[in-house]
Design an enzyme around this catalytic site. Structure first.
Site, PDB file in Angstrom:
ATOM      1  N   ASP A 130     -11.580  35.674 -47.934  1.00 46.71           N
ATOM      2  CA  ASP A 130     -10.452  35.976 -47.064  1.00 46.71           C
ATOM      3  C   ASP A 130      -9.224  35.162 -47.465  1.00 46.71           C
ATOM      4  O   ASP A 130      -8.086  35.630 -47.371  1.00 46.71           O
ATOM      5  CB  ASP A 130     -10.829  35.676 -45.609  1.00 46.71           C
ATOM      6  N   ASP A 176      -7.926  36.568 -51.163  1.00 47.52           N
ATOM      7  CA  ASP A 176      -7.124  37.788 -51.231  1.00 47.52           C
ATOM      8  C   ASP A 176      -5.665  37.520 -50.846  1.00 47.52           C
ATOM      9  O   ASP A 176      -4.747  38.122 -51.401  1.00 47.52           O
ATOM     10  CB  ASP A 176      -7.730  38.915 -50.391  1.00 47.52           C
ATOM     11  N   GLY A 177      -5.467  36.582 -49.917  1.00 49.48           N
ATOM     12  CA  GLY A 177      -4.094  36.209 -49.568  1.00 49.48           C
ATOM     13  C   GLY A 177      -3.379  35.532 -50.725  1.00 49.48           C
ATOM     14  O   GLY A 177      -2.189  35.774 -50.970  1.00 49.48           O
ATOM     15  N   ASP A 198      -7.647  43.278 -44.009  1.00 52.76           N
ATOM     16  CA  ASP A 198      -8.070  41.888 -43.904  1.00 52.76           C
ATOM     17  C   ASP A 198      -8.463  41.551 -42.471  1.00 52.76           C
ATOM     18  O   ASP A 198      -9.528  40.977 -42.215  1.00 52.76           O
ATOM     19  CB  ASP A 198      -6.931  40.977 -44.380  1.00 52.76           C
ATOM     20  N   ASP A 248     -12.260  40.797 -40.925  1.00 53.79           N
ATOM     21  CA  ASP A 248     -12.526  39.527 -40.238  1.00 53.79           C
ATOM     22  C   ASP A 248     -13.095  39.753 -38.850  1.00 53.79           C
ATOM     23  O   ASP A 248     -14.098  39.154 -38.452  1.00 53.79           O
ATOM     24  CB  ASP A 248     -11.237  38.702 -40.121  1.00 53.79           C
ATOM     25  N   ARG A 299       0.007  37.016 -52.786  1.00 57.06           N
ATOM     26  CA  ARG A 299       1.272  36.299 -53.021  1.00 57.06           C
ATOM     27  C   ARG A 299       1.505  36.070 -54.510  1.00 57.06           C
ATOM     28  O   ARG A 299       2.638  36.152 -54.987  1.00 57.06           O
ATOM     29  CB  ARG A 299       1.248  34.963 -52.273  1.00 57.06           C
TER      30      ARG A 299
END
Length: 222
Positions: free
Chosen positions: A53, A56-57, A74, A78, A61
């Site tokens: 999690d 992937d963020g 996402d 979650d 970016r």
């Protein structure tokens, strides 16, 4: 024109962070399929999925692949994975209402927050700079603080799952018996409880703040 409009959504589906999201879903499916036959493997797969999690963020970016679809994927991943684990814990411990209430709070607060974000015209549900609550701003404004609370919450649920007895018992008594025997476990549980408590408080604040935004939107329409 038709070809261009067809390629755009397809390219979003194939963004690197979204592909990671699909892998997370597959890992969670496998994890929950074997959760009662292999607790340790379930915990490993579930935790790896949770760690992804954050990955992937970072990829979103790094490669400028931030997307609305990715954000929704996402959050849904979650919420669903945590909800499934809380449902299992509600069957393993008593009173089960505690875990059902935590599930309801988690889903309601995040759904309201996401919906109020669209009403406000903001790009992200994490944009809470205009909030008057300092804890709410600190949670979403400091990435590592939010990560600690989220990790602590999931680790606590995993520990409860691993410690679950063959017959339903109080989660408090089970944890207390376990921490008495292991010093390291007692430290991890204490740290996890601290982060978990903060996250639940933030969930309540988030739900109330988002509800206020929805009510304000209704009042402006009158």
């Amino acid at each position: 024109m038709a070809n261009a409009s067809t390629r755009k959504p397809l390219s979003v589906y194939l963004y690197i962070p979204n592909i990671i999201g699909y892998i997370r879903i597959l890992m969670n499916c496998v994890a929950f399929a074997i959760c009662f036959s292999n607790k340790k493997l379930f915990s490993i797969l579930y935790f790896i999925s949770f760690v992804c999690d954050g990955l992937d963020g970072w990829f979103a970016r790094k490669f400028n692949q931030v997307s609305t679809f990715g954000a929704v994927l996402d959050m849904v991943t979650d919420r669903v994975s945590t909800a499934c684990l809380l449902v299992i814990l509600s069957k393993l411990y008593r009173p089960s209402l505690i875990f059902v209430a935590l599930l309801a709070l988690d889903i309601a607060s995040h759904w309201l927050q996401m919906y109020s974000t669209f009403l406000s015209g903001k790009a992200s549900h994490k944009d809470v700079k205009d909030s008057s609550n300092w804890l709410f701003r600190a949670y979403y404004g400091h990435r590592y603080f939010m990560a600690f609370c989220c990790v602590a919450c999931e680790v606590l649920y995993i520990i409860l799952f691993l410690l679950s007895p063959s017959q339903t018992e109080s989660s408090v008594f089970v944890v207390l018996d376990a921490v008495k025997q292991h010093v390291l476990l007692s430290f991890i549980v204490a740290l996890s409880l601290f982060g978990w408590a903060i996250k639940q408080v933030v969930n309540v604040i988030q739900m109330k703040t988002a509800a206020d935004i929805c009510v304000l939107h209704d009042m402006k329409r009158r």
